[in-house]
Scaffold this active site. Sequence first.
Site, PDB file in Angstrom:
ATOM      1  N   HIS A 272       4.347  64.935  39.641  1.00 63.15           N
ATOM      2  CA  HIS A 272       4.790  63.690  39.018  1.00 63.15           C
ATOM      3  C   HIS A 272       3.684  63.006  38.221  1.00 63.15           C
ATOM      4  O   HIS A 272       3.833  61.850  37.824  1.00 63.15           O
ATOM      5  CB  HIS A 272       5.302  62.722  40.100  1.00 63.15           C
ATOM      6  CG  HIS A 272       6.674  63.057  40.607  1.00 63.15           C
ATOM      7  ND1 HIS A 272       7.008  64.297  41.058  1.00 63.15           N
ATOM      8  CD2 HIS A 272       7.799  62.287  40.728  1.00 63.15           C
ATOM      9  CE1 HIS A 272       8.276  64.289  41.456  1.00 63.15           C
ATOM     10  NE2 HIS A 272       8.778  63.091  41.251  1.00 63.15           N
TER      11      HIS A 272
ATOM     12  N   PHE B 211       9.551  63.505  33.683  1.00 64.82           N
ATOM     13  CA  PHE B 211      10.881  64.056  33.442  1.00 64.82           C
ATOM     14  C   PHE B 211      11.250  64.053  31.960  1.00 64.82           C
ATOM     15  O   PHE B 211      12.278  64.619  31.583  1.00 64.82           O
ATOM     16  CB  PHE B 211      11.919  63.305  34.268  1.00 64.82           C
ATOM     17  CG  PHE B 211      11.646  63.369  35.756  1.00 64.82           C
ATOM     18  CD1 PHE B 211      10.994  64.460  36.298  1.00 64.82           C
ATOM     19  CD2 PHE B 211      12.012  62.340  36.591  1.00 64.82           C
ATOM     20  CE1 PHE B 211      10.721  64.530  37.664  1.00 64.82           C
ATOM     21  CE2 PHE B 211      11.744  62.394  37.947  1.00 64.82           C
ATOM     22  CZ  PHE B 211      11.102  63.491  38.486  1.00 64.82           C
TER      23      PHE B 211
ATOM     24  N   HIS C 244      27.300  89.232  14.463  1.00 62.62           N
ATOM     25  CA  HIS C 244      26.810  87.872  14.696  1.00 62.62           C
ATOM     26  C   HIS C 244      25.815  87.423  13.636  1.00 62.62           C
ATOM     27  O   HIS C 244      26.022  86.393  12.983  1.00 62.62           O
ATOM     28  CB  HIS C 244      26.156  87.792  16.080  1.00 62.62           C
ATOM     29  CG  HIS C 244      25.357  86.542  16.309  1.00 62.62           C
ATOM     30  ND1 HIS C 244      25.946  85.329  16.586  1.00 62.62           N
ATOM     31  CD2 HIS C 244      24.021  86.320  16.297  1.00 62.62           C
ATOM     32  CE1 HIS C 244      25.003  84.407  16.727  1.00 62.62           C
ATOM     33  NE2 HIS C 244      23.825  84.986  16.560  1.00 62.62           N
TER      34      HIS C 244
ATOM     35  N   ASN D 284      34.965  84.233  21.299  1.00 61.21           N
ATOM     36  CA  ASN D 284      34.964  85.614  20.783  1.00 61.21           C
ATOM     37  C   ASN D 284      34.238  86.579  21.714  1.00 61.21           C
ATOM     38  O   ASN D 284      34.173  87.773  21.443  1.00 61.21           O
ATOM     39  CB  ASN D 284      34.371  85.673  19.374  1.00 61.21           C
ATOM     40  CG  ASN D 284      32.926  85.202  19.299  1.00 61.21           C
ATOM     41  OD1 ASN D 284      32.107  85.498  20.170  1.00 61.21           O
ATOM     42  ND2 ASN D 284      32.596  84.477  18.237  1.00 61.21           N
TER      43      ASN D 284
ATOM     44  N   GLU E   5      18.352  64.367  32.670  1.00 64.68           N
ATOM     45  CA  GLU E   5      17.408  63.858  31.671  1.00 64.68           C
ATOM     46  C   GLU E   5      17.638  64.452  30.283  1.00 64.68           C
ATOM     47  O   GLU E   5      17.569  63.754  29.273  1.00 64.68           O
ATOM     48  CB  GLU E   5      15.961  64.122  32.110  1.00 64.68           C
ATOM     49  CG  GLU E   5      15.522  63.368  33.340  1.00 64.68           C
ATOM     50  CD  GLU E   5      15.861  64.074  34.632  1.00 64.68           C
ATOM     51  OE1 GLU E   5      15.537  63.533  35.714  1.00 64.68           O
ATOM     52  OE2 GLU E   5      16.440  65.177  34.569  1.00 64.68           O
TER      53      GLU E   5
ATOM     54  N   HIS F 163      24.500  78.152  14.179  1.00 66.06           N
ATOM     55  CA  HIS F 163      24.237  79.362  13.399  1.00 66.06           C
ATOM     56  C   HIS F 163      25.447  79.730  12.532  1.00 66.06           C
ATOM     57  O   HIS F 163      25.303  80.412  11.526  1.00 66.06           O
ATOM     58  CB  HIS F 163      23.890  80.523  14.332  1.00 66.06           C
ATOM     59  CG  HIS F 163      24.926  80.779  15.377  1.00 66.06           C
ATOM     60  ND1 HIS F 163      24.898  80.161  16.603  1.00 66.06           N
ATOM     61  CD2 HIS F 163      26.038  81.554  15.372  1.00 66.06           C
ATOM     62  CE1 HIS F 163      25.942  80.550  17.317  1.00 66.06           C
ATOM     63  NE2 HIS F 163      26.649  81.399  16.596  1.00 66.06           N
TER      64      HIS F 163
ATOM     65  N   GLY G 278      21.091  72.233  15.757  1.00 65.63           N
ATOM     66  CA  GLY G 278      19.973  73.136  16.035  1.00 65.63           C
ATOM     67  C   GLY G 278      20.173  73.960  17.291  1.00 65.63           C
ATOM     68  O   GLY G 278      21.119  74.735  17.390  1.00 65.63           O
TER      69      GLY G 278
ATOM     70  N   HIS H 174      24.587  84.552   9.019  1.00 64.58           N
ATOM     71  CA  HIS H 174      25.416  84.773  10.201  1.00 64.58           C
ATOM     72  C   HIS H 174      26.890  84.747   9.781  1.00 64.58           C
ATOM     73  O   HIS H 174      27.520  83.693   9.758  1.00 64.58           O
ATOM     74  CB  HIS H 174      25.173  83.688  11.248  1.00 64.58           C
ATOM     75  CG  HIS H 174      23.825  83.751  11.892  1.00 64.58           C
ATOM     76  ND1 HIS H 174      22.669  83.417  11.223  1.00 64.58           N
ATOM     77  CD2 HIS H 174      23.448  84.099  13.152  1.00 64.58           C
ATOM     78  CE1 HIS H 174      21.640  83.558  12.046  1.00 64.58           C
ATOM     79  NE2 HIS H 174      22.089  83.973  13.216  1.00 64.58           N
TER      80      HIS H 174
END
Length: 721
Positions: free
Chosen positions: A518, A482, A296, A219, A454, A98, A148, A58
């Site tokens: 739930h 959750f 990119h 950009n 969460e 990246h 990540g 990249h």
Amino acid sequence: MPDSNSSTAYGAATTSALLSVSHKPSAPSSTSADDLALVLQSFRLLIADLCQQYNMGHPGSAIGMAAIGVALWKYSMRYAPHSPDWFNRDRFLLSNGHACLFQYANLYLSGYRDMTWEQLRSYHSEKPDSLCPGHPEIEHEGIELTTGPLGQGVANAVGLAMATKHLATTFNRPGYEVVNNQTWCMVGDACLQEGVGCEAFSYAGHLKLNNLTVIYDNNQISCDGSVDLTNTEDVNKKMEACGWEVIDVEDGVNDVEAIVSALEKGRDSKREKPLFINIRTIIGVGSAVAGQAVAHGVPLGKDNIVEMKKAYGWDTTKTFYIPDKVKEFYADIPSRGEQHVKEWNDLFASYEKAHPDLAATLKDRIAGKLPSNWSSLIPSTFPSDPTPTRKSNNLTISPILASCPSFMVGTADLTPSVNLTWPDYEIFNPPSLQPMSGKKGSYSGRYIHFGIREHVMAAIANGLAAFNPGTIVPITSSFFMFYLYAAPAVRMGALQNLKVIHVATHDSIGAGEDGPTHQPVELAALYRAMPNILYIRPGDSEEVAGAWQAAIEHDGPSMISVSRHAVPQLSGLTKRSEVSKGAYVLKEESAADVTLIGVGAEISFAVKVAGYLASLSTPIKARIVSFPSYALFRKQPVSYQRSVLRRNEGIPAVVIEPYVSLGWERYADAGVHMKGFGHSLPGKYIYDYFGFSEEKMGERIKGFVGEWKGGKVERGDFVDL
């Protein structure tokens, strides 16, 4: 730094000058415009050559951010390349991961010893020991966290900034700012669109984290094309509305001085808000595809790079060429960094004399030490009445939380439900905030109200844990369901083996009246499969005590899964000391017909069914095993695993757990499980509705044992009962 005819790593010649220069860098204006242009050109062409080498990578964003890198590593950040783990260093995070070559090249140029020339050249190579993976990873020198997926780094940076605020308020004293580092976070257009990034921006503005600076590489390009394909919001107004101060830099391609000026405002302690610097750049600047989406994630091409070099007036036959003037430009950074370290060490030595108790505590925290008596704070006995294991949590951990300041506890707006407070707890909040309802807080507080966020809760916890391993041990909490929202960040913590303890309540269909939305029938399979994390499902208070013992002792992330509804206390059967083994025998039978495996909130079902089977006219002898953790059980010797399950002796095992059966095929021959989602019924009715009554389970297991003995079912055939 090498030229085209050399592969010598940069850094060896710089160490002799250690401590000989001032720690304060010169301003960009002290470097001639031509020399600064040469530095920027050198950086851009280095990135282009690195991607072209293996025809992967990249290049675009890293090339466009060259001036930002110079402003940060040369002029603004306070760090020490030869002491990369220095406690009070500034933290830098690349959320747009990246663009990793932006960070790798700057680590190399600024003199990090591990980032040799050979290592930098290994980007996208076949070398398995490369320090230049496709996204920066925490294990490598100079990388604070593995960011990540886009947006994670923003939330991680919020956690790092919170850690600084908390430790500074706790330990600093007038004249002794032993913790005052800055957090810098680089983001791209995509990080502003990801939900976790938006959660993080909102929460950081609320917390008034004036020690956090986010640098926006604006950009206006993403993978699919220009950002206006999908996003037309006013980013500056959005950030201002979230409580951030915003600064614009119009020429982010070349104006290093303007970028440094903006960055320096990040250190202004009088500022009450986090700082967002909107820097306009051009992706792939100087190339034939400048400003285009193709820049990119695709190498620029040999011919394109040749044309770039021609335009710069460079020798087109040289690759990976770094001129002597560029080497000289970066040469003072390691010695300047060691001066930072020396000054901090001198300050800390004076701090030890002035505040010996505080200094001793901080040294223990830096070393990751908990008070030696922490485990003795866990109660030795618990009430015998049926008790929700979420309440058992509080009985177990509250004394530890009150006495061990390393723990910071957070919840996603569920304080009354998760039961993780302690007497006189203080909330982590800006001291200037007085909420209309609730307690006033301060940055010394250790209880974090994350709001209904969460995902960002877990991602921020990763940042808190990574600030300095063991100095802060974050605990998050929410309903188990959750943790599906939080799962990407929990996974990132597991990937990095960060010590975070997640507490998941309402983990059963027994929380019935809230309905199937739930009732997390499938989530245990996800967390049991996730590497590095200890997923522990304790069955009563005694096992909760063992779960916390295991989680605190584990050098990595854990999840303790507990019930909302009251469960029987199996006094004399469950043993806290056995939880660390993952599974253990509750009741043995020498000539057993079947092994019943009980798990978590439903462990008592196995005990009751064993009684039912024993009462039949033709009794079936059942031994009982508690199985709170796959991960812990897998760590045990095969001999122990066999002694617990005894399947090697021909005794079939049947597991009882109202979750989907996936995963139990490894340890059992049959199971009483859920085959679909739950239902909206009060807890005392829902188990019977799905066939988890003592008699219904007993009859099905009786039929299975008969088929096993008759040879209709064999080992390897997992039967859903």
